[in-house]
Design an enzyme around this catalytic site. Structure first.
Site, PDB file in Angstrom:
ATOM      1  N   CYS A  63       0.293  -1.014  -1.257  1.00 36.03           N
ATOM      2  CA  CYS A  63      -0.553  -1.085  -2.435  1.00 36.03           C
ATOM      3  C   CYS A  63      -1.892  -1.656  -1.993  1.00 36.03           C
ATOM      4  O   CYS A  63      -2.066  -2.053  -0.840  1.00 36.03           O
ATOM      5  CB  CYS A  63       0.065  -1.967  -3.518  1.00 36.03           C
ATOM      6  SG  CYS A  63       1.669  -1.385  -4.135  1.00 36.03           S
ATOM      7  N   ARG A  97      -1.466   1.121  -6.983  1.00 38.09           N
ATOM      8  CA  ARG A  97      -0.036   0.918  -6.720  1.00 38.09           C
ATOM      9  C   ARG A  97       0.625   2.089  -6.033  1.00 38.09           C
ATOM     10  O   ARG A  97       0.431   3.255  -6.406  1.00 38.09           O
ATOM     11  CB  ARG A  97       0.696   0.654  -8.045  1.00 38.09           C
ATOM     12  CG  ARG A  97       2.177   0.315  -7.842  1.00 38.09           C
ATOM     13  CD  ARG A  97       2.923   0.204  -9.151  1.00 38.09           C
ATOM     14  NE  ARG A  97       4.320  -0.189  -8.923  1.00 38.09           N
ATOM     15  CZ  ARG A  97       5.323   0.125  -9.702  1.00 38.09           C
ATOM     16  NH1 ARG A  97       5.108   0.831 -10.814  1.00 38.09           N
ATOM     17  NH2 ARG A  97       6.553  -0.272  -9.417  1.00 38.09           N
ATOM     18  N   LEU A  98       1.404   1.763  -5.016  1.00 38.66           N
ATOM     19  CA  LEU A  98       2.394   2.667  -4.458  1.00 38.66           C
ATOM     20  C   LEU A  98       3.739   2.176  -4.982  1.00 38.66           C
ATOM     21  O   LEU A  98       4.198   1.098  -4.611  1.00 38.66           O
ATOM     22  CB  LEU A  98       2.365   2.637  -2.924  1.00 38.66           C
ATOM     23  CG  LEU A  98       3.415   3.500  -2.222  1.00 38.66           C
ATOM     24  CD1 LEU A  98       3.161   4.979  -2.481  1.00 38.66           C
ATOM     25  CD2 LEU A  98       3.435   3.205  -0.727  1.00 38.66           C
ATOM     26  N   ASN A 137       0.345  -7.118  -2.717  1.00 33.26           N
ATOM     27  CA  ASN A 137       0.708  -5.988  -1.868  1.00 33.26           C
ATOM     28  C   ASN A 137       1.810  -6.502  -0.947  1.00 33.26           C
ATOM     29  O   ASN A 137       1.548  -7.314  -0.063  1.00 33.26           O
ATOM     30  CB  ASN A 137      -0.506  -5.525  -1.056  1.00 33.26           C
ATOM     31  CG  ASN A 137      -0.137  -4.561   0.070  1.00 33.26           C
ATOM     32  OD1 ASN A 137      -0.788  -4.536   1.098  1.00 33.26           O
ATOM     33  ND2 ASN A 137       0.899  -3.775  -0.122  1.00 33.26           N
TER      34      ASN A 137
END
Length: 530
Positions: free
Chosen positions: A2, A47-48, A73
């Site tokens: 992220c 965001r991932l 993150n």
């Protein structure tokens, strides 16, 4: 991966802030949030989605009273245990990072950090105190930078320096194992420091290595999205894959990369893949593609270091393949092993104390070299890296082992790590006891030779001497180094101090005073390159 961006109250406009956050979009392709607060404070997150892929896991997390905010993150591997300790807190998502705020509220910033087991970089804003906090994991697996806005001098934090570079007079890497308490940086852990208890019993050392690395891999398999593995065919990535294959009931998905012309490691990676029964992908690249992509690669990496650039080429391209052709979003990798167990050049360590001191130095600087390479190469394609060898419990155990046991006294580098898994059947003996090959060379010796040749064509000897002298910080040592430095300066002028020095062997040791980082220049390279 992220990406986060936090402005502690500068006059930076909201559109400018949004543009800066957009420079991190590759890290978090799934969701984007910008939250402006009073006093010029701005919080941004890309965001991932890995744990709880619903929108409930989007950040920033906000406390029930709306007075504390958190951006992170990272992966908190013990979040399930921590949730049990926080049983009276009403969680809103299944995100591992949601534990940060309730832990902060109960234990403060340092108490929070000592509860965490993971890879992380985070920022917390406490409006009740009017104070920002920030922290980074012990090795710096997750990146974090801070800078000071040009007009106001107010601090900004970001996952990558590129988000700060245009707006800050000064930009610095946030040091691993430290936190910012609102006024100053404080070291909360030095993971490279040896334990006061030295482990000098070989059997005990081996058992600890085996058990802790197995647990480090196990905890990193937890994800709500598909997980894959980078498999070079070398010892470290092969061990990670071998352990995971034994822990999981379904076949692993593995990826290997090599130059199309005579890649060294590809057959070894295939041997491991066949042995563990993985769904194996071989990714080949052409030299022209590598050279054409150098400028963008260096922009993503934020480095000019020769070793890092060379080794990133293959990793960047295999991750590009993963993103384009598969559903995998998490990749386990084999970084951090060499720093503890030894490189080829550490065979020349004059004594155990020197070996230990070199390992400590390498661990403390990893954030600027191999860890940087892995993070940027993987995050550039919207994927997440997980690094079992960086596990805190594992690193602390290995660094507490008597360095005499870790030195190469048996004619085989990293003997202790190999012996820890001997007889387990995790890997073929031919892989477990294979000589080490340098990663950038192992994708194919032609890679380094052709990079050098490309730089040789670009600069005459006179041009090299003239241009290299203009750089005060770490002047280029070769035409190849000059090429990378000038590409870096084209993206990040006058920011070379982000990287402390060239990654090179310890020049004070016999046979190690070299100007090229490839292990092939060392007299003990042996048969590892065939």
């Amino acid at each position: 991966m992220c990406g986060l961006l936090a402005d502690t109250g500068s006059p930076l406009s909201l559109p400018a802030f949004q543009q800066a956050l957009a420079l991190l979009a590759h890290r978090g392709p799934d969701q984007t949030t910008v939250l402006p607060l009073d006093g010029g404070i701005k919080l941004g997150f890309v965001r991932l989605a890995i744990m709880d892929t619903s929108t409930a896991g989007q950040q920033p997390f906000v406390s029930a009273g709306g007075q504390q905010y958190a951006l992170c993150n990272g992966e908190i591997y013990n979040h399930r245990q921590l949730r049990q300790q926080l049983h009276d807190h009403e969680f809103q998502s299944g995100s591992d990072c949601e534990v940060l705020l309730p832990l902060y509220q109960r234990h403060g910033i340092e108490g929070l950090l000592r509860k965490l087991d993971g890879e992380f970089a985070f920022v917390i804003y406490d409006a009740t105190l009017g104070r920002f906090f920030a922290a980074r994991d012990p090795i710096g697996i997750r990146p974090l930078f801070y800078g000071f806005e040009t007009q106001s001098g107010r601090a900004l934090f970001a996952s990558e320096a590129k988000a700060l570079e245009a707006h800050c007079s000064e930009v610095y890497p946030f040091p691993p194992g430290h936190y910012y308490d609102g006024e100053k940086l404080v070291r909360w852990i030095d993971i490279a420091a040896p334990s006061t208890v030295v482990i000098d019993d070989e059997a005990l050392a081996l058992a600890g290595i085996r058990d802790r690395l197995t647990e480090a891999v196990h905890k990193r398999l937890d994800a709500d999205v598909p997980v894959g593995f980078l498999l070079s065919g070398g010892l470290d990535s092969s061990l990670v894959c071998g352990i995971a294959a034994r822990l999981l009931t379904k076949p692993l998905v593995t990826f290997a990369v090599g130059l199309r012309d005579k890649p060294i490691d590809m057959p070894y990676a295939r041997q491991v893949a066949d042995y563990i029964g993985s769904d194996h992908h071989e990714v080949y690249f052409e030299m022209d593609d590598a050279i054409a992509g150098l400028s963008e690669l260096i922009r993503q990496l934020e480095t000019w270091d020769v070793t890092t650039v060379r080794a990133s080429i293959g990793m960047y391209l295999v991750c590009q393949y993963v993103k384009r052709n598969t559903s995998v979003k998490v990749l386990l990798t084999g970084e951090v092993s060499d720093e503890m167990f030894g490189y080829k050049y550490t065979d020349f360590a004059p004594n155990p104390l020197a070996f230990q001191q070199e390992a400590q130095k390498r661990l403390r600087e990893l954030y600027a070299y191999d860890v940087l390479r892995a993070d940027r190469s993987i995050a550039a394609h919207g994927l997440e890296a997980r690094v079992p060898f960086s596990d805190t419990a594992f690193v602390q155990w290995v660094m507490a082992i008597d360095p005499e046991l870790k030195m190469n006294t048996r004619g085989m580098g990293k003997w202790l790590l190999r012996q820890a898994f001997a007889g387990t059947g995790l890997l073929p003996d031919a892989i477990l006891w294979r000589e080490k090959a340098a990663f950038s060379d192992a994708v194919g010796h032609g890679l380094v030779e052709q990079l050098k040749a490309h730089a040789e064509k670009k600069y005459s000897d006179a041009e090299f001497c003239k241009r290299a002298k203009q750089f005060e910080h770490c002047p280029p040592l070769s035409k190849e180094a000059l090429l990378y430095r000038e590409l870096f300066e084209s993206h990040y002028p006058d920011r070379a101090s982000w990287i402390p020095d060239y990654w090179l062997p310890n020049k004070d040791w016999v046979n190690c005073n070299v100007t090229d980082p490839s292990a092939r220049v060392l007299p003990n390279y042996g048969m590892s390159g065939v």
